[in-house]
Design a protein around this motif. Structure first.
Motif, PDB file in Angstrom:
ATOM      1  N   LEU A  73      66.397  20.526  24.024  1.00 67.18           N
ATOM      2  CA  LEU A  73      66.479  18.784  23.690  1.00 67.18           C
ATOM      3  C   LEU A  73      65.548  18.973  21.911  1.00 67.18           C
ATOM      4  O   LEU A  73      66.370  18.671  21.710  1.00 67.18           O
ATOM      5  CB  LEU A  73      64.998  18.666  23.958  1.00 67.18           C
ATOM      6  N   LEU A  91      67.697  16.637  19.058  1.00 64.79           N
ATOM      7  CA  LEU A  91      66.559  15.392  17.987  1.00 64.79           C
ATOM      8  C   LEU A  91      66.314  16.046  16.562  1.00 64.79           C
ATOM      9  O   LEU A  91      66.664  14.919  15.960  1.00 64.79           O
ATOM     10  CB  LEU A  91      64.832  15.215  18.999  1.00 64.79           C
ATOM     11  N   VAL A 142      73.451   6.745  21.368  1.00 65.44           N
ATOM     12  CA  VAL A 142      73.168   8.273  21.930  1.00 65.44           C
ATOM     13  C   VAL A 142      72.744   8.095  22.719  1.00 65.44           C
ATOM     14  O   VAL A 142      72.476   6.515  23.524  1.00 65.44           O
ATOM     15  CB  VAL A 142      71.822   8.857  21.788  1.00 65.44           C
ATOM     16  N   VAL A 155      70.508   8.675  26.587  1.00 62.03           N
ATOM     17  CA  VAL A 155      69.130   9.003  26.609  1.00 62.03           C
ATOM     18  C   VAL A 155      68.209   8.914  28.735  1.00 62.03           C
ATOM     19  O   VAL A 155      68.423   7.705  28.249  1.00 62.03           O
ATOM     20  CB  VAL A 155      67.631   8.842  25.527  1.00 62.03           C
ATOM     21  N   TYR A 164      64.926   9.597  30.475  1.00 54.86           N
ATOM     22  CA  TYR A 164      63.885   9.780  29.738  1.00 54.86           C
ATOM     23  C   TYR A 164      62.624   9.360  31.424  1.00 54.86           C
ATOM     24  O   TYR A 164      63.461   8.350  31.975  1.00 54.86           O
ATOM     25  CB  TYR A 164      63.364   8.515  29.305  1.00 54.86           C
ATOM     26  N   LEU A 221      61.376   7.928  19.516  1.00 55.67           N
ATOM     27  CA  LEU A 221      62.410   8.477  19.296  1.00 55.67           C
ATOM     28  C   LEU A 221      62.621   6.605  19.723  1.00 55.67           C
ATOM     29  O   LEU A 221      62.596   6.239  20.756  1.00 55.67           O
ATOM     30  CB  LEU A 221      63.495   8.890  20.742  1.00 55.67           C
ATOM     31  N   LEU A 257      61.541  12.258  27.497  1.00 51.13           N
ATOM     32  CA  LEU A 257      62.702  12.474  27.088  1.00 51.13           C
ATOM     33  C   LEU A 257      63.561  13.940  28.493  1.00 51.13           C
ATOM     34  O   LEU A 257      62.788  15.032  28.648  1.00 51.13           O
ATOM     35  CB  LEU A 257      63.218  12.800  25.669  1.00 51.13           C
ATOM     36  N   GLU A 279      67.039  13.769  28.678  1.00 47.86           N
ATOM     37  CA  GLU A 279      68.117  14.310  28.319  1.00 47.86           C
ATOM     38  C   GLU A 279      68.922  13.539  27.219  1.00 47.86           C
ATOM     39  O   GLU A 279      68.360  12.341  26.857  1.00 47.86           O
ATOM     40  CB  GLU A 279      69.123  14.076  29.031  1.00 47.86           C
ATOM     41  N   VAL A 280      69.328  13.881  26.234  1.00 44.05           N
ATOM     42  CA  VAL A 280      69.894  13.074  24.856  1.00 44.05           C
ATOM     43  C   VAL A 280      71.070  13.938  24.447  1.00 44.05           C
ATOM     44  O   VAL A 280      70.922  15.244  24.840  1.00 44.05           O
ATOM     45  CB  VAL A 280      68.968  14.025  23.620  1.00 44.05           C
ATOM     46  N   SER A 281      72.180  12.781  24.386  1.00 43.51           N
ATOM     47  CA  SER A 281      73.397  13.439  24.042  1.00 43.51           C
ATOM     48  C   SER A 281      73.709  12.335  23.401  1.00 43.51           C
ATOM     49  O   SER A 281      73.639  10.734  22.876  1.00 43.51           O
ATOM     50  CB  SER A 281      74.496  13.271  25.256  1.00 43.51           C
TER      51      SER A 281
END
Length: 114
Positions: free
Chosen positions: A53, A57, A66, A68, A70, A93, A105, A107-109
């Motif tokens: 992560l 970030l 993105v 996300v 959360y 974010l 958070l 997962e973030v892609s």
């Protein structure tokens, strides 16, 4: 019986009223929806997952698209949109108008442009 439309029948508006839903208990449906919501505990991220992560970030910039996942108020939510703010100091974010603390958070892609 007095007729409103002059043709010996009910007006269209009066006829429609008889088919309108009747809510005997105000707020009942909303209460049911709240009851249906299943809350979950916040998942503890492994050290490896936390590092992933952090790397993600660091690569994100303002105006990136993105997706996300959360944690918010007992459930996990997914939002896709443009990053309007990323603040490492405040650990925040912001995707469009949704402010997400880094600690929430999961997962973030970054969305790739094809």
């Amino acid at each position: 019986m007095a007729y409103r439309n002059g043709r010996g029948g009910m007006s269209r508006q009066d006829r429609a009223k008889q088919f309108m839903p009747f809510a005997a208990l105000k707020g009942y449906e909303e209460a049911l929806r709240k009851k249906e919501k299943i809350t979950v505990p916040k998942a503890e991220l492994s050290e490896e997952r936390g590092e992933e992560l952090d790397r993600a970030l660091r690569q994100i910039r303002k105006n990136d698209m993105v997706t996300v996942i959360y944690f918010c108020e007992g459930e996990y939510l997914k939002v896709t949109g443009m990053v309007s703010r990323i603040d490492g100091t405040a650990r925040l974010l912001k995707v469009v108008d949704t402010k997400i603390p880094f600690e929430d958070l999961y997962e973030v892609s970054v969305q790739s442009y094809v």
